[in-house]
Design a protein around this motif. Structure first.
Motif, mmCIF file in Angstrom:
data_model
loop_
_atom_site.group_PDB
_atom_site.id
_atom_site.type_symbol
_atom_site.label_atom_id
_atom_site.label_comp_id
_atom_site.label_asym_id
_atom_site.label_seq_id
_atom_site.Cartn_x
_atom_site.Cartn_y
_atom_site.Cartn_z
ATOM 1 N N THR A 266 24.751 -6.293 45.600
ATOM 2 C CA THR A 266 25.948 -6.760 46.288
ATOM 3 C C THR A 266 25.615 -7.012 47.756
ATOM 4 O O THR A 266 24.779 -6.314 48.290
ATOM 5 C CB THR A 266 27.079 -5.719 46.132
ATOM 6 O OG1 THR A 266 28.317 -6.305 46.437
ATOM 7 C CG2 THR A 266 26.891 -4.518 47.018
ATOM 8 N N THR A 267 26.166 -8.041 48.383
ATOM 9 C CA THR A 267 27.149 -8.973 47.907
ATOM 10 C C THR A 267 26.497 -10.337 47.706
ATOM 11 O O THR A 267 25.715 -10.768 48.556
ATOM 12 C CB THR A 267 28.275 -9.117 48.955
ATOM 13 O OG1 THR A 267 28.941 -7.866 49.078
ATOM 14 C CG2 THR A 267 29.295 -10.151 48.529
ATOM 15 N N GLN A 290 27.921 -6.776 35.678
ATOM 16 C CA GLN A 290 28.897 -6.856 36.774
ATOM 17 C C GLN A 290 28.381 -7.765 37.872
ATOM 18 O O GLN A 290 27.237 -7.621 38.304
ATOM 19 C CB GLN A 290 29.082 -5.447 37.375
ATOM 20 C CG GLN A 290 29.995 -5.420 38.559
ATOM 21 C CD GLN A 290 29.613 -4.346 39.581
ATOM 22 O OE1 GLN A 290 28.669 -3.579 39.389
ATOM 23 N NE2 GLN A 290 30.333 -4.312 40.670
ATOM 24 N N HIS A 292 29.756 -9.343 41.668
ATOM 25 C CA HIS A 292 30.772 -9.479 42.712
ATOM 26 C C HIS A 292 30.485 -10.791 43.437
ATOM 27 O O HIS A 292 29.429 -10.948 44.037
ATOM 28 C CB HIS A 292 30.680 -8.287 43.672
ATOM 29 C CG HIS A 292 31.716 -8.328 44.752
ATOM 30 N ND1 HIS A 292 33.054 -8.215 44.483
ATOM 31 C CD2 HIS A 292 31.617 -8.477 46.087
ATOM 32 C CE1 HIS A 292 33.744 -8.301 45.613
ATOM 33 N NE2 HIS A 292 32.886 -8.462 46.607
ATOM 34 N N SER A 332 34.206 -9.548 39.952
ATOM 35 C CA SER A 332 35.100 -9.135 41.042
ATOM 36 C C SER A 332 34.900 -10.095 42.203
ATOM 37 O O SER A 332 33.927 -10.856 42.243
ATOM 38 C CB SER A 332 34.812 -7.691 41.458
ATOM 39 O OG SER A 332 33.457 -7.540 41.785
ATOM 40 N N THR A 333 35.847 -10.057 43.147
ATOM 41 C CA THR A 333 35.777 -11.024 44.247
ATOM 42 C C THR A 333 36.443 -10.489 45.507
ATOM 43 O O THR A 333 37.106 -9.443 45.474
ATOM 44 C CB THR A 333 36.423 -12.361 43.825
ATOM 45 O OG1 THR A 333 35.962 -13.402 44.689
ATOM 46 C CG2 THR A 333 37.943 -12.308 43.883
ATOM 47 N N ASP A 334 36.242 -11.195 46.608
ATOM 48 C CA ASP A 334 36.978 -10.955 47.859
ATOM 49 C C ASP A 334 37.825 -12.192 48.140
ATOM 50 O O ASP A 334 37.353 -13.318 47.947
ATOM 51 C CB ASP A 334 36.020 -10.806 49.057
ATOM 52 C CG ASP A 334 35.170 -9.557 49.006
ATOM 53 O OD1 ASP A 334 35.469 -8.658 48.204
ATOM 54 O OD2 ASP A 334 34.194 -9.491 49.786
ATOM 55 N N TYR A 359 39.754 -11.944 37.199
ATOM 56 C CA TYR A 359 38.796 -10.959 37.717
ATOM 57 C C TYR A 359 39.180 -9.553 37.251
ATOM 58 O O TYR A 359 40.353 -9.263 37.033
ATOM 59 C CB TYR A 359 38.828 -10.950 39.248
ATOM 60 C CG TYR A 359 38.337 -12.212 39.910
ATOM 61 C CD1 TYR A 359 36.977 -12.478 40.005
ATOM 62 C CD2 TYR A 359 39.228 -13.119 40.469
ATOM 63 C CE1 TYR A 359 36.521 -13.625 40.641
ATOM 64 C CE2 TYR A 359 38.787 -14.258 41.107
ATOM 65 C CZ TYR A 359 37.430 -14.503 41.188
ATOM 66 O OH TYR A 359 36.992 -15.622 41.820
ATOM 67 N N GLN A 361 38.447 -7.051 39.297
ATOM 68 C CA GLN A 361 38.811 -6.404 40.559
ATOM 69 C C GLN A 361 38.830 -7.437 41.685
ATOM 70 O O GLN A 361 37.964 -8.332 41.707
ATOM 71 C CB GLN A 361 37.780 -5.329 40.907
ATOM 72 C CG GLN A 361 38.383 -4.175 41.653
ATOM 73 C CD GLN A 361 37.374 -3.059 41.899
ATOM 74 O OE1 GLN A 361 36.230 -3.118 41.465
ATOM 75 N NE2 GLN A 361 37.799 -2.043 42.615
#
Ligand code: 5AD
Length: 468
Positions: A266-267, A290, A292, A332-334, A359, A361
């Motif tokens: 990550t990331t 997984q 991100h 998952s993402t921001d 997603y 998360q």
């Protein structure tokens, strides 16, 4: 700083290296000078957490001792975060406790990390109780800077960003006994319009693959089975050594180290998310299920203003590739809401992207204007309140998605690494390869073991299960 050297094992030096399960090599440790004890508090991202682990390694190697409470510390360090205004404010509220004559007497107080870099020498004016400021690009100079502090220096700083060095330590005090963080790349050369990181962490610099693999092997020898490779943009890593391994090859090499069971990274930046990364995951079960992959916005015009370097469609293509992997990969993402000029229509594009991808998360944030960024001078259309409303709407949508996705797992069995035991509840807390948390009736001896657990109940943020 005394120059006398004594031979100590690392364990003798600090007595609580949580992760050390095998005898550590003897190292030469100078006896501590006036600064004998330290306390360090860390704000922000995993990079910061791991930087603090390495900083502690440097301090322990000098013969200094960690203490639990800042009141007992000769040296107090705050490792700071400035990604958003709110995060940056935290250090100033901590420093408020040390105004003249108020608990700080006789102590040396230092600030590390992104706020230190951003404020630079202004810090000494703004917070005169601080006598040491050091950004992450200068951590390799820590031993000299600490010498200056020992010699009585009172405005000691390491603030140069002009570096091609990574922060290498002989000793790292890892706090998490199960997951070892391992930095592979520091700094960032992107210029996302909202982001301070290139200004606070300096230019991008990759560690050589041999060094990374040697450290990973050492970690396995110490008993770790899970490694998380770290970088602001971890998949921009480029091997500076003649081996010229690609990031995907590096992942494969780490996954092949005997004894490794889980590798996370990550990331990632979508721009550098090449198909061979998915192929590596397909080929190596130790690479976790997984990914991100921060999208930041679902609207192409907003992405363009953010200078992210991809469109909504290009991002979705990357996701399709991940979805075509042999194992289902958790995503998952921001997301930033309310970036400069974000219209209701743009925001709805983000919601529709979330519905399309589903997603597992989402880390979501209100846009926060940061100094020296390209977006600093762009106008903002939304008030804090409007941003807050969008954030709440987005988070409610994601809560429903997570609840639905987690409930679809009822009856399924997962392998979890047990990370904790909660005596009050009689519950063990495990984590799956997809990074889902599962609570189940267990006992303290489960901690650190890999166990099979069957899901019996599901909420939006965690699962409940029983041993299978
Ligand atoms: N405002 C709000 N969120 C931000 N992030 C980075 N900069 C800002 C900012 N100025 C978010 C991004 C990034 C995460 C670590 O923090 O979503 O991926």
């Amino acid at each position: 700083m005394g120059n006398e050297l004594v031979q100590l094992t690392v364990r003798e030096t600090e007595g609580l290296l949580a992760s050390a399960r095998v005898p550590q090599p003897a190292i030469s440790v100078p006896l501590p000078g006036r600064l004998r004890t330290f306390y360090i508090e860390t704000f922000g991202c995993q990079m910061n957490v791991h930087d603090s682990e390495k900083v502690q390694g440097v301090l322990l190697a000098r013969g200094m001792r960690p203490v639990e409470d800042h009141a007992q510390a000769d040296l107090i360090l705050y490792n700071t975060c400035s990604i958003r205004e709110k995060a940056a404010q935290k250090v100033f509220s901590r420093l408020g406790a040390f105004r003249k004559g108020n608990g700080g007497a006789g102590k040396v107080i230092g600030v590390l990390g992104c706020v230190a870099q951003q404020e630079g020498e202004r810090f000494f004016e703004r917070a005169p109780q601080v006598s040491f400021a050091c950004g992450s690009a200068s951590y390799s100079k820590l031993p000299q800077l600490l010498d200056e502090l020992e010699a009585g220096g009172r405005r000691v700083c390491g603030l140069s960003l002009d570096t091609d060095e990574c922060f290498e330590t002989e000793l790292t005090r890892r706090d998490n006994p199960f997951r070892a963080y391992l930095t592979i790349i520091e700094g960032c050369d992107q210029r996302c319009a909202f982001c301070v990181v290139p200004m606070t962490r300096g230019p991008q610099r990759s560690r050589a693959s041999q060094k990374i693999l040697a450290e990973a092997t050492r970690l396995v020898d110490e008993g770790y089975t899970e490694i998380q490779l770290l970088g602001q943009i971890v998949n921009a890593w480029q091997d500076p050594s003649p081996a010229r391994r690609s990031f995907a090859e590096l992942l494969s090499c780490v996954a092949e180290i005997p004894g490794i069971r889980r590798v996370r990274f990550t990331t990632s930046h979508p721009r550098f998310f090449t198909p061979d990364i998915v192929e590596a995951i397909d080929a190596h079960p130790a690479l976790c299920d997984q990914v991100h992959l921060p999208v930041q916005s679902g609207s192409t015009p907003v992405l363009a203003r953010m200078l992210r370097g991809y469109t909504r469609e290009e991002y979705l293509e990357r996701i399709q590739r991940i979805r075509r992997a042999r194992r289902p990969i958790s995503l998952s993402t921001d997301i930033i809401v309310g970036f400069c000029g974000e219209t209701r229509q743009d925001f709805e594009q983000t919601l529709s992207l979330m519905q399309e991808i589903e997603y597992d998360q989402v880390f979501s944030f209100k846009y926060s204007r940061r100094p020296s960024t390209l977006a600093e001078t762009l106008g903002e259309a939304l008030t804090e309140e409007e941003k807050g409303q969008r954030l709440a709407e987005l988070q409610e949508l994601q809560r429903q998605i997570q609840l639905r996705r987690n409930q679809a797992l009822l009856g399924e069995t997962f392998e979890v690494l047990v990370e904790a035991y909660q005596p009050r509840l009689g519950q063990a807390v495990g984590r799956s390869t997809t990074n889902r948390v599962i609570n189940f009736p267990g006992n303290p001896a489960d901690v650190g073991r890999y166990l099979m657990v069957k899901v019996t109940a599901a909420g939006p943020n965690s699962l409940v299960g029983v041993r299978a």
